[in-house]
Scaffold this motif. Structure first.
Motif, mmCIF file in Angstrom:
data_model
loop_
_atom_site.group_PDB
_atom_site.id
_atom_site.type_symbol
_atom_site.label_atom_id
_atom_site.label_comp_id
_atom_site.label_asym_id
_atom_site.label_seq_id
_atom_site.Cartn_x
_atom_site.Cartn_y
_atom_site.Cartn_z
ATOM 1 N N ARG A 82 0.831 -1.205 0.000
ATOM 2 C CA ARG A 82 0.000 0.000 0.000
ATOM 3 C C ARG A 82 0.866 1.255 0.000
ATOM 4 N NH1 ARG A 82 -2.377 -0.823 4.400
ATOM 5 N NH2 ARG A 82 -1.188 0.618 5.707
ATOM 6 N N SER A 84 3.918 1.503 -1.142
ATOM 7 C CA SER A 84 4.565 1.598 -2.456
ATOM 8 C C SER A 84 3.616 2.216 -3.474
ATOM 9 C CB SER A 84 5.008 0.217 -2.939
ATOM 10 O OG SER A 84 6.093 -0.269 -2.183
ATOM 11 N N ALA A 85 2.346 1.798 -3.427
ATOM 12 C CA ALA A 85 1.355 2.339 -4.359
ATOM 13 C C ALA A 85 1.130 3.832 -4.111
ATOM 14 C CB ALA A 85 0.045 1.573 -4.224
ATOM 15 N N THR A 88 4.261 5.798 -5.154
ATOM 16 C CA THR A 88 4.409 5.875 -6.605
ATOM 17 C C THR A 88 3.400 6.835 -7.220
ATOM 18 O OG1 THR A 88 5.224 3.595 -6.677
ATOM 19 C CG2 THR A 88 4.431 4.532 -8.736
ATOM 20 N N PHE A 239 8.615 2.901 -8.305
ATOM 21 C CA PHE A 239 8.165 1.714 -7.572
ATOM 22 C C PHE A 239 9.325 0.994 -6.892
ATOM 23 C CE2 PHE A 239 6.279 -2.562 -7.117
ATOM 24 C CZ PHE A 239 5.057 -2.223 -6.556
#
Length: 305
Positions: A82, A84-85, A88, A239
């Protein structure tokens, strides 16, 4: 010399020339095999085995998908995914938005344009380690310059620990990463803008189109391939960001800024669960491959149209 002899000599000469051409390609092929293909194959093999600090030098038994199952059972994995999302998406959104605005600004002719554009590149040219260290100093809760400025303006009453607060730690790393990525987005988009044919804009002006309509109907459609490539590169680079977050927060506090690259590092080099760390790396690799496939499908549709 007979006709057969001449043909044989030509074939031998063509074969020799072909082998010479392959020799020019050989260094890059060796580089790809040693530094790209071999690490991927080794990581796949490692993720399917049971390797840790205790049996590292011993024979490793085949574990199948156990490491992947254990990874999906770990709640930290979902927290890191989560984060990382969020990291990004927010980074790309602001890097692209600010970069596009600056590209449009520098696409106009004015005195000092080249100098200002060169100064903008400094943030991208500096190593990420230096930028992360500077932002770590700026956001420090005890002596950070941000607290000093906000306190002087009367916005805050007491210093805030930006990197030690689980509500602001991830956003702090996002701000640092945005700063790093803006110049790259600006240069790529500016290159695309400078390749625009002026005749289209002149014709649009004659037809009575204002700047907004020119941007909507000329600039954006023609910039679409450049934007797709930029977003694709941005997703891949963002990412897998490790150094900026590791220096600023190391994934803390309490995993509030933990992302998949740091999670894989923690498993492999803190907990010494090498195989499970490899499985996290493979999950990241598969995610990026899927994103690349989506990009290739989109570009193929663009070319077909």
């Amino acid at each position: 010399m007979s006709h057969h002899g001449i043909s044989s000599a030509k074939r031998a000469s063509a074969l020799s020339s072909s082998w010479k051409n392959y020799l020019f390609v050989l260094p890059i092929l060796l580089f790809m095999l040693v530094f790209v293909l071999f690490p991927i194959i080794y990581n796949i093999t490692l993720s399917l085995q049971d390797v840790n600090v205790y049996n590292f030098k011993k024979a490793h038994h085949f574990a199948g998908l156990e490491n992947y199952i254990e990874t999906f059972k770990d709640p930290v994995f979902y927290t890191a995914f989560r984060n990382s999302a969020v990291f990004t998406v927010l980074s790309l959104l602001f890097q692209f938005g600010i970069g596009f605005a600056l590209a449009l600004f520098f696409n106009r002719k004015f005195p000092g344009r080249n100098l200002m554009r060169s100064l903008m590149l400094l943030a991208w040219m500096l190593p990420a380690v230096i930028t992360a260290s500077v932002f770590q100093w700026m956001l420090n809760g005890d002596y950070g310059v941000l607290n000093f400025i906000l306190h002087g303006l009367g916005i805050i009453d007491q210093p805030h620990s930006w990197l030690s607060d689980n509500r602001t730690s991830l956003l702090s790393t996002v701000v640092a990463n945005i700063w790093i990525g803006i110049p790259f987005n600006m240069i790529i988009l500016l290159t695309g803008l400078q390749g625009m044919p002026e005749q289209l804009y002149e014709a649009a002006k004659l037809d009575g189109a204002n700047r907004l309509k020119q941007f909507r109907h000329i600039t954006m459609p023609l910039m679409r391939p450049t934007i797709l490539i930029l977003i694709m590169l941005g997703i891949i680079n963002t990412f897998k960001v490790f150094d900026v977050i590791f220096i600023m927060t190391a994934g803390g506090p309490v995993n509030s800024s933990n992302v998949l690259p740091i999670y894989a590092y923690q498993l492999s080099f803190t907990k010494f669960q090498f195989s499970q760390g490899a499985s996290v790396s493979m999950i990241m690799f598969i995610i990026l491959i899927l994103i690349a496939i989506v990009y290739l499908r989109m570009t193929s549709k663009e070319e077909a149209q």
